[in-house]
Design an enzyme around this catalytic site. Structure first.
Site, PDB file in Angstrom:
ATOM      1  N   LYS A 180       0.865  -1.179   0.000  1.00 29.99           N
ATOM      2  CA  LYS A 180       0.000   0.000   0.000  1.00 29.99           C
ATOM      3  C   LYS A 180       0.905   1.232   0.000  1.00 29.99           C
ATOM      4  O   LYS A 180       1.493   1.599   1.006  1.00 29.99           O
ATOM      5  CB  LYS A 180      -0.914   0.000   1.241  1.00 29.99           C
ATOM      6  CG  LYS A 180      -1.854   1.180   1.298  1.00 29.99           C
ATOM      7  CD  LYS A 180      -1.380   2.067   2.436  1.00 29.99           C
ATOM      8  CE  LYS A 180      -1.927   3.455   2.469  1.00 29.99           C
ATOM      9  NZ  LYS A 180      -1.713   4.333   1.357  1.00 29.99           N
ATOM     10  N   GLY A 233       7.426   5.701   7.463  1.00 28.88           N
ATOM     11  CA  GLY A 233       6.598   6.911   7.432  1.00 28.88           C
ATOM     12  C   GLY A 233       6.791   7.698   8.707  1.00 28.88           C
ATOM     13  O   GLY A 233       7.833   7.591   9.370  1.00 28.88           O
ATOM     14  N   SER A 234       5.771   8.458   9.067  1.00 33.07           N
ATOM     15  CA  SER A 234       5.922   9.360  10.215  1.00 33.07           C
ATOM     16  C   SER A 234       5.826   8.579  11.528  1.00 33.07           C
ATOM     17  O   SER A 234       5.280   7.472  11.580  1.00 33.07           O
ATOM     18  CB  SER A 234       4.839  10.427  10.162  1.00 33.07           C
ATOM     19  OG  SER A 234       3.586   9.808  10.244  1.00 33.07           O
ATOM     20  N   ASN A 235       6.309   9.218  12.557  1.00 36.46           N
ATOM     21  CA  ASN A 235       6.358   8.584  13.867  1.00 36.46           C
ATOM     22  C   ASN A 235       4.966   8.264  14.411  1.00 36.46           C
ATOM     23  O   ASN A 235       4.726   7.161  14.912  1.00 36.46           O
ATOM     24  CB  ASN A 235       7.129   9.516  14.812  1.00 36.46           C
ATOM     25  CG  ASN A 235       7.447   8.831  16.091  1.00 36.46           C
ATOM     26  OD1 ASN A 235       6.674   8.895  17.027  1.00 36.46           O
ATOM     27  ND2 ASN A 235       8.564   8.123  16.136  1.00 36.46           N
ATOM     28  N   GLY A 238       3.433   5.374  12.537  1.00 35.27           N
ATOM     29  CA  GLY A 238       4.194   4.160  12.851  1.00 35.27           C
ATOM     30  C   GLY A 238       3.840   3.595  14.217  1.00 35.27           C
ATOM     31  O   GLY A 238       3.603   2.395  14.370  1.00 35.27           O
ATOM     32  N   GLU A 255      10.108   2.136  10.402  1.00 35.22           N
ATOM     33  CA  GLU A 255      11.189   3.091  10.134  1.00 35.22           C
ATOM     34  C   GLU A 255      10.556   4.466  10.025  1.00 35.22           C
ATOM     35  O   GLU A 255       9.703   4.690   9.163  1.00 35.22           O
ATOM     36  CB  GLU A 255      11.929   2.721   8.841  1.00 35.22           C
ATOM     37  CG  GLU A 255      12.772   1.477   8.954  1.00 35.22           C
ATOM     38  CD  GLU A 255      13.786   1.508  10.088  1.00 35.22           C
ATOM     39  OE1 GLU A 255      14.208   2.607  10.511  1.00 35.22           O
ATOM     40  OE2 GLU A 255      14.130   0.430  10.599  1.00 35.22           O
ATOM     41  N   CYS A 289      14.182  11.302   5.420  1.00 29.62           N
ATOM     42  CA  CYS A 289      14.223  10.972   6.847  1.00 29.62           C
ATOM     43  C   CYS A 289      15.629  11.193   7.409  1.00 29.62           C
ATOM     44  O   CYS A 289      15.796  11.443   8.591  1.00 29.62           O
ATOM     45  CB  CYS A 289      13.788   9.536   7.062  1.00 29.62           C
ATOM     46  SG  CYS A 289      14.695   8.371   6.039  1.00 29.62           S
ATOM     47  N   GLN A 336       2.593  19.761   2.757  1.00 31.09           N
ATOM     48  CA  GLN A 336       4.002  19.926   3.144  1.00 31.09           C
ATOM     49  C   GLN A 336       4.404  21.402   3.068  1.00 31.09           C
ATOM     50  O   GLN A 336       5.076  21.928   3.949  1.00 31.09           O
ATOM     51  CB  GLN A 336       4.905  19.128   2.187  1.00 31.09           C
ATOM     52  CG  GLN A 336       4.991  17.669   2.469  1.00 31.09           C
ATOM     53  CD  GLN A 336       5.562  17.405   3.844  1.00 31.09           C
ATOM     54  OE1 GLN A 336       4.890  16.796   4.656  1.00 31.09           O
ATOM     55  NE2 GLN A 336       6.748  17.873   4.130  1.00 31.09           N
ATOM     56  N   GLU A 388      10.594  17.067  13.487  1.00 35.78           N
ATOM     57  CA  GLU A 388      10.988  16.856  12.091  1.00 35.78           C
ATOM     58  C   GLU A 388      10.187  17.822  11.209  1.00 35.78           C
ATOM     59  O   GLU A 388       8.958  17.764  11.174  1.00 35.78           O
ATOM     60  CB  GLU A 388      10.675  15.404  11.693  1.00 35.78           C
ATOM     61  CG  GLU A 388      11.176  15.057  10.315  1.00 35.78           C
ATOM     62  CD  GLU A 388      10.789  13.637   9.907  1.00 35.78           C
ATOM     63  OE1 GLU A 388       9.641  13.244  10.137  1.00 35.78           O
ATOM     64  OE2 GLU A 388      11.646  12.946   9.349  1.00 35.78           O
TER      65      GLU A 388
HETATM   66  P1  NAD Z   1       2.832   8.997   6.830  1.00 40.72           P
HETATM   67  O1  NAD Z   1       3.067   8.378   8.152  1.00 40.72           O
HETATM   68  O2  NAD Z   1       1.842  10.082   6.725  1.00 40.72           O
HETATM   69  O3  NAD Z   1       2.372   7.881   5.784  1.00 40.72           O
HETATM   70  C1  NAD Z   1       3.144   6.730   5.539  1.00 40.72           C
HETATM   71  C2  NAD Z   1       2.225   5.633   5.035  1.00 40.72           C
HETATM   72  O4  NAD Z   1       1.327   5.261   6.072  1.00 40.72           O
HETATM   73  C3  NAD Z   1       1.360   6.064   3.849  1.00 40.72           C
HETATM   74  O5  NAD Z   1       1.240   5.001   2.938  1.00 40.72           O
HETATM   75  C4  NAD Z   1       0.036   6.370   4.522  1.00 40.72           C
HETATM   76  O6  NAD Z   1      -1.059   6.275   3.638  1.00 40.72           O
HETATM   77  C5  NAD Z   1      -0.001   5.302   5.589  1.00 40.72           C
HETATM   78  N1  NAD Z   1      -0.915   5.584   6.701  1.00 40.72           N
HETATM   79  C6  NAD Z   1      -1.390   6.797   7.109  1.00 40.72           C
HETATM   80  N2  NAD Z   1      -2.239   6.628   8.151  1.00 40.72           N
HETATM   81  C7  NAD Z   1      -2.295   5.314   8.421  1.00 40.72           C
HETATM   82  C8  NAD Z   1      -2.992   4.525   9.402  1.00 40.72           C
HETATM   83  N3  NAD Z   1      -3.802   5.064  10.306  1.00 40.72           N
HETATM   84  N4  NAD Z   1      -2.792   3.188   9.410  1.00 40.72           N
HETATM   85  C9  NAD Z   1      -1.954   2.608   8.512  1.00 40.72           C
HETATM   86  N5  NAD Z   1      -1.290   3.302   7.543  1.00 40.72           N
HETATM   87  C10 NAD Z   1      -1.455   4.645   7.508  1.00 40.72           C
HETATM   88  O7  NAD Z   1       4.269   9.465   6.299  1.00 40.72           O
HETATM   89  P2  NAD Z   1       4.608  10.270   4.956  1.00 40.72           P
HETATM   90  O8  NAD Z   1       4.182  11.690   5.126  1.00 40.72           O
HETATM   91  O9  NAD Z   1       4.126   9.514   3.771  1.00 40.72           O
HETATM   92  O10 NAD Z   1       6.206  10.177   4.930  1.00 40.72           O
HETATM   93  C11 NAD Z   1       7.017  11.075   5.596  1.00 40.72           C
HETATM   94  C12 NAD Z   1       7.579  10.458   6.849  1.00 40.72           C
HETATM   95  O11 NAD Z   1       8.262   9.253   6.514  1.00 40.72           O
HETATM   96  C13 NAD Z   1       8.598  11.314   7.548  1.00 40.72           C
HETATM   97  O12 NAD Z   1       8.368  11.310   8.929  1.00 40.72           O
HETATM   98  C14 NAD Z   1       9.930  10.631   7.235  1.00 40.72           C
HETATM   99  O13 NAD Z   1      10.932  10.872   8.154  1.00 40.72           O
HETATM  100  C15 NAD Z   1       9.514   9.218   7.188  1.00 40.72           C
HETATM  101  N6  NAD Z   1      10.490   8.401   6.444  1.00 40.72           N
HETATM  102  C16 NAD Z   1      11.304   7.561   7.148  1.00 40.72           C
HETATM  103  C17 NAD Z   1      12.267   6.802   6.487  1.00 40.72           C
HETATM  104  C18 NAD Z   1      13.148   5.830   7.244  1.00 40.72           C
HETATM  105  O14 NAD Z   1      13.642   4.902   6.635  1.00 40.72           O
HETATM  106  N7  NAD Z   1      13.347   6.006   8.536  1.00 40.72           N
HETATM  107  C19 NAD Z   1      12.407   6.918   5.108  1.00 40.72           C
HETATM  108  C20 NAD Z   1      11.565   7.799   4.427  1.00 40.72           C
HETATM  109  C21 NAD Z   1      10.598   8.528   5.110  1.00 40.72           C
END
Ligand code: NAD
Length: 486
Positions: A180, A233-235, A238, A255, A289, A336, A388
């Protein structure tokens, strides 16, 4: 008037077929450099679509796991070749969809090809160890086995590399995948899945379901047929996913974000450090990230570093990532763009001094462009030093000693990547020992880790598991310990 790059709606890929969602809802994916341009449309799928994909994955995995690693590897080699043949198109789609410059998008797609080839080769490695038994008539060994169906939830900032660095190891070790991708970059991800389709991947082994995180991502976390969930994704998202998967006894890997420090010691090569702060902090418009969002500089060279930094940041060209002379593209979305401006405002209200840029750039197409921003006099209790921002904003912080710099570097919730510029081996060694970061970089920018090396963070950046390289095997397999009595 709206211009449309791709007229089609990208469908879900379930059980080896492109399939329409049971909802009739579609979401447009727009170009952040020209928000009126539709790059493609994706479906807002339903929980039922996701469950269908999981059913297909479960059936597909039963046959897939019976193949040898080498056979599975051959499929990945084919995908790599097809991705390589389509590199220009996929990279251009990525630039149009999330704003990264074309050279960066090409680099990321090439990395996707390399990831596939790396894991294709991994199919030939041994899968366990012989363990000496105390019984001389017995053979004891461990054998790595796949988990089953893996749910892959990815962000928009690396729409080719992240889906692949999760899916390729999941697949080579015998799992089936349900991906997804983030809605903001789902067209690019769908084009990657087209490469799997063209490679003739067996039915059900890899599936794509697009849609809202709160619907499809949430269902991935909840669905008990999904043995393991890997998330980037975001903290906040996650943590929510981790709790949901743990509550049903599943395995998960998270991550997440970073607030990565780049320490500049008095004794360093100052020009190298300036280049690293710019490249690590502002490439991809700071939407990495691992980006260097805090630059912690020793007092002895602080003013000199600052002047050199400003002089170089002044040269940065901001514009459409497709233009050859663009160094920094737009923010990836309106959300953003607004959120970064809000942080710039907060930084000023908190008492930091905005010494360069930070203003929106007027653009006739309405592109989400911001000037790169540099803050001086940033103290550790400020939001811009703790949270962040995920945008082109550098926070400068002054310290007297390297010890103080390391303490300051550690004074955040995150612990993803960190680097130091120094020629002093004592400083370097104490940095390696004392810094709270999963990625520790010496005389090199915080961003960028080779694909064969473990990748991941500490503290709020990660669930402490590792991706990439051999480390991925730990997450995507489990072990059987076998005792054979002769
Ligand atoms: P996000 O957390 O908004 O979304 C990430 C994914 O999670 C998307 O596919 C989103 O649709 C899904 N999602 C959203 N709500 C959800 C829920 N309730 N249940 C399950 N899935 C859900 O993050 P983003 O804005 O897409 O990405 C940016 C973030 O990703 C930043 O915080 C960045 O630091 C982080 N990131 C981390 C790494 C790493 O390897 N540590 C790499 C790249 C990005």
């Amino acid at each position: 008037m709206k211009t449309t790059m791709e007229t089609r709606t990208f469908l879900n890929y379930i059980n080896g077929k492109w399939s329409e969602s049971s909802s009739n809802e579609v979401t447009e994916s727009n170009n952040p450099a020209k928000p009126n341009e539709v790059v493609g449309k994706i479906q807002s799928s339903t929980k039922q679509d996701l469950d269908n994909a999981v059913q297909a994955a479960e059936a597909g995995q039963k046959k897939w796991k019976k193949m040898t690693g080498a056979e599975r590897g051959n499929y990945l080699f084919k995908v790599a070749d097809i991705l390589e043949q389509n590199l220009e198109d996929i990279a251009e789609t990525m630039t149009r969809e999330m704003g990264k410059t074309l050279p960066e998008a090409k680099g990321e797609t090439a990395r996707g090809v390399a990831i596939l080839r790396y894991y294709a080769g991994e199919g030939m490695r041994s899968e366990g160890d012989v363990i000496p038994s105390t019984d001389s008539s017995a053979l004891m060994f461990s054998k790595r086995v796949p988990l089953g169906v893996v749910g892959v939830i990815t962000p928009w900032n690396f729409p080719v590399a992240i889906p692949l660095w999760k899916s390729a190891p999941a697949l080579i070790y015998g799992n089936a995948v349900v991906l997804k991708p983030a809605t903001e970059a789902a067209v690019t991800a769908a084009k990657v899945i087209e490469c799997f389709d063209k490679a003739g991947f067996p039915e059900g082994v890899i599936n794509l379901v697009t849609g809202k995180g709160s619907v499809i991502g949430q269902r991935i976390a909840e669905n008990e047929q999904i043995t393991a969930v890997t998330f980037t994704g975001s903290n906040s998202t996650g943590q929510h996913i981790g709790k949901t998967v743990a509550a049903r006894g599943g395995k998960y890997q998270l991550e997440m974000g970073g607030k990565n420090p780049l320490i500049v010691a008095d004794d360093c090569d100052i020009d190298l450090a300036v280049d690293a702060a710019i490249s690590g902090g502002l490439k991809s418009t700071g939407q990495k990230c691992t980006c260097s969002s805090r630059v912690i500089v020793q007092a002895g060279i602080y003013e000199k570093f600052k002047q050199k930094l400003i002089a170089k940041v002044e040269e940065i060209t901001v514009g459409d990532g497709l233009n050859e002379n663009t160094w920094m593209g737009p923010c990836a979305s309106k959300g953003q763009y607004e959120s970064v401006q809000e942080y710039i405002k907060i930084g000023q209200e908190e008492g930091a001094e905005l010494i360069f840029g930070g203003r929106p750039i007027n653009d006739e197409d309405g592109g989400y462009y911001l000037e790169p921003a540099i803050f001086d006099h940033v103290s550790t209790n400020m939001k811009i030093a703790q949270e962040e921002i995920f945008g082109p904003v550098l926070a400068l912080m002054k310290v007297d000693t390297v010890e103080e710099a390391i303490d300051l570097a550690n004074d955040v919730d995150f612990g993803l990547s960190a680097s130091i510029f120094s020629k002093n081996i004592d400083h370097i060694l104490s940095f390696i020992d004392d810094i709270d970061a999963g990625l520790v970089r010496i005389n090199s920018e915080t961003a960028g880790v080779e694909l064969q090396a473990p990748f991941g963070g500490m503290k709020a950046s990660s669930s402490y598991s590792r991706e990439q390289g051999q480390a991925a095997k730990e997450f995507f397999t489990t072990m059987k310990t076998v005792f054979v009595k002769g």
